[in-house]
Design a protein around this motif. Structure first.
Motif, PDB file in Angstrom:
ATOM      1  N   GLU A   1      87.689 -37.692 -30.915  1.00  0.00           N
ATOM      2  CA  GLU A   1      86.330 -38.213 -30.690  1.00  0.00           C
ATOM      3  C   GLU A   1      86.350 -39.444 -29.792  1.00  0.00           C
ATOM      4  O   GLU A   1      85.468 -39.603 -28.939  1.00  0.00           O
TER       5      GLU A   1
ATOM      6  N   LEU B   1      83.142 -31.615 -27.449  1.00  0.00           N
ATOM      7  CA  LEU B   1      83.989 -32.037 -28.572  1.00  0.00           C
ATOM      8  C   LEU B   1      83.458 -33.336 -29.185  1.00  0.00           C
ATOM      9  O   LEU B   1      83.302 -33.437 -30.401  1.00  0.00           O
TER      10      LEU B   1
ATOM     11  N   SER C   1      90.527 -28.136 -39.416  1.00  0.00           N
ATOM     12  CA  SER C   1      89.154 -27.671 -39.606  1.00  0.00           C
ATOM     13  C   SER C   1      88.989 -26.241 -39.100  1.00  0.00           C
ATOM     14  O   SER C   1      88.287 -25.436 -39.715  1.00  0.00           O
TER      15      SER C   1
ATOM     16  N   VAL D   1      91.491 -31.721 -36.306  1.00  0.00           N
ATOM     17  CA  VAL D   1      90.686 -30.714 -35.600  1.00  0.00           C
ATOM     18  C   VAL D   1      91.213 -29.315 -35.905  1.00  0.00           C
ATOM     19  O   VAL D   1      90.452 -28.406 -36.265  1.00  0.00           O
TER      20      VAL D   1
ATOM     21  N   HIS E   1      90.427 -36.080 -36.167  1.00  0.00           N
ATOM     22  CA  HIS E   1      89.099 -36.007 -35.581  1.00  0.00           C
ATOM     23  C   HIS E   1      88.797 -37.263 -34.761  1.00  0.00           C
ATOM     24  O   HIS E   1      88.299 -37.184 -33.635  1.00  0.00           O
TER      25      HIS E   1
ATOM     26  N   LEU F   1      81.967 -33.787 -32.888  1.00  0.00           N
ATOM     27  CA  LEU F   1      82.766 -34.572 -33.834  1.00  0.00           C
ATOM     28  C   LEU F   1      81.971 -35.733 -34.429  1.00  0.00           C
ATOM     29  O   LEU F   1      82.221 -36.137 -35.569  1.00  0.00           O
TER      30      LEU F   1
ATOM     31  N   GLU G   1      81.402 -27.741 -37.846  1.00  0.00           N
ATOM     32  CA  GLU G   1      81.029 -27.800 -36.444  1.00  0.00           C
ATOM     33  C   GLU G   1      82.095 -27.226 -35.511  1.00  0.00           C
ATOM     34  O   GLU G   1      81.773 -26.529 -34.533  1.00  0.00           O
ATOM     35  N   LEU G   2      83.365 -27.529 -35.764  1.00  0.00           N
ATOM     36  CA  LEU G   2      84.392 -27.199 -34.773  1.00  0.00           C
ATOM     37  C   LEU G   2      84.626 -25.702 -34.580  1.00  0.00           C
ATOM     38  O   LEU G   2      84.893 -25.266 -33.454  1.00  0.00           O
TER      39      LEU G   2
END
Length: 289
Positions: free
Chosen positions: A82, A94, A115, A112, A78, A98, A124-125
């Motif tokens: 980020e 993104l 997830s 990522v 992540h 993140l 969220e992703l």
């Protein structure tokens, strides 16, 4: 608690990983960041017979900006995504999402793609991939396939990744010109899973009128809920758009459930408020694009 016993494989290549997953079949599970899987093992909420640890497959720790979008490899953390300036310039949603994922320590380890495969409807992703119309690339021995986000998330903690398959990357499409994005959510504490969250995308024409508006909702359904609110926004300039009508359209579409953290009524209320906030933020981004 301790996890149940399992066989452990640490392949040195993607080919070895696919061989191990093929041999394990439905009893195989991929270990990457482990931020969700390890707690589930320790609490015995998951009991795979075989763990395939892909952390030595450095060829999957990639983040590339391609003509069609940002491609994130299965071992990209992540934090790596980020902090990438190239990624933020190419696909700002993104980074916006993140920054809301748990805490820095978890983002330093979590991945990522992991997830996405975990497919938690409160994460969220999955909403980001759904909103952008992205895809996940799955590999098995002798074959690969790209699964659109609309088909990838099949239920709470369930995805289209089947036995013997490894999610090797995900593609997050780029924005069209004069487009903006935003992510808003409410959690009881910073870093907690959101009680409700909204990812928003606004597109404008050359006259700065809204030509596209849609949102992806978090924590209000078994999978991310995508709602096109273009008609509700009225094809008008953002300053005169009917954001309240868009919020009502979202509230009518979602079917949140109650739990120990919030009632279904409160989640629906939050979704409406966050929809208006996220759409306004996205519209400002689009005007500045």
């Amino acid at each position: 608690m301790k996890p149940p016993p399992f066989d452990y494989h640490a392949p040195r290549s993607v080919g070895e990983a696919l061989d191990a997953l093929d041999a394990a079949g439905e009893h195989g599970k991929v270990l990457a960041g482990g931020q969700s899987l390890i707690p589930m093992l320790n609490m015995r909420l998951a009991a795979p017979g075989c763990l395939v640890d892909i952390n030595r497959l450095t060829e999957l720790a990639t983040v590339d900006v391609e003509p069609g979008g940002v491609r994130v490899g299965a071992l990209a953390r992540h934090a790596q995504v980020e902090r990438s300036g190239r990624v933020a310039a190419a696909q700002p949603l993104l980074r916006q999402a993140l920054r809301l994922v748990a805490h820095p320590v978890i983002r330093n380890r979590g991945t990522v793609v992991g997830s996405l495969v975990h497919a938690d409807p409160a994460a969220e992703l999955p909403a980001v991939l759904t909103l952008l119309g992205g895809s996940v690339r799955l590999a098995r021995r002798g074959a690969t396939r790209d699964v659109p986000a609309a088909d990838f998330f099949t239920g709470p903690l369930e995805s289209a990744a089947g036995p013997g398959e490894l999610a090797v990357s995900a593609l997050f499409p780029l924005l069209s010109p004069r487009s903006g994005t935003a992510f808003r959510e409410v959690a009881r504490r910073h870093g907690d899973y959101a009680l409700a969250g909204i990812a928003a995308l606004i597109s404008l024409d050359d006259d700065l009128r809204i030509t596209g508006a849609r949102v992806a909702c978090v924590s209000v359904g078994p999978v991310p809920v995508l709602v096109d609110v273009t008609d509700a926004c009225g094809h008008r300039p953002p300053a005169s758009a009917d954001w309240a009508a868009a919020a009502r359209a979202v509230q009518e579409r979602i079917e949140p459930e109650a739990d120990i953290h919030a009632t279904a009524h409160y989640r629906r209320h939050l979704a409406g408020v966050l929809t208006q906030q996220a759409l306004r933020d996205a519209a400002r981004e689009a005007l500045d694009a």
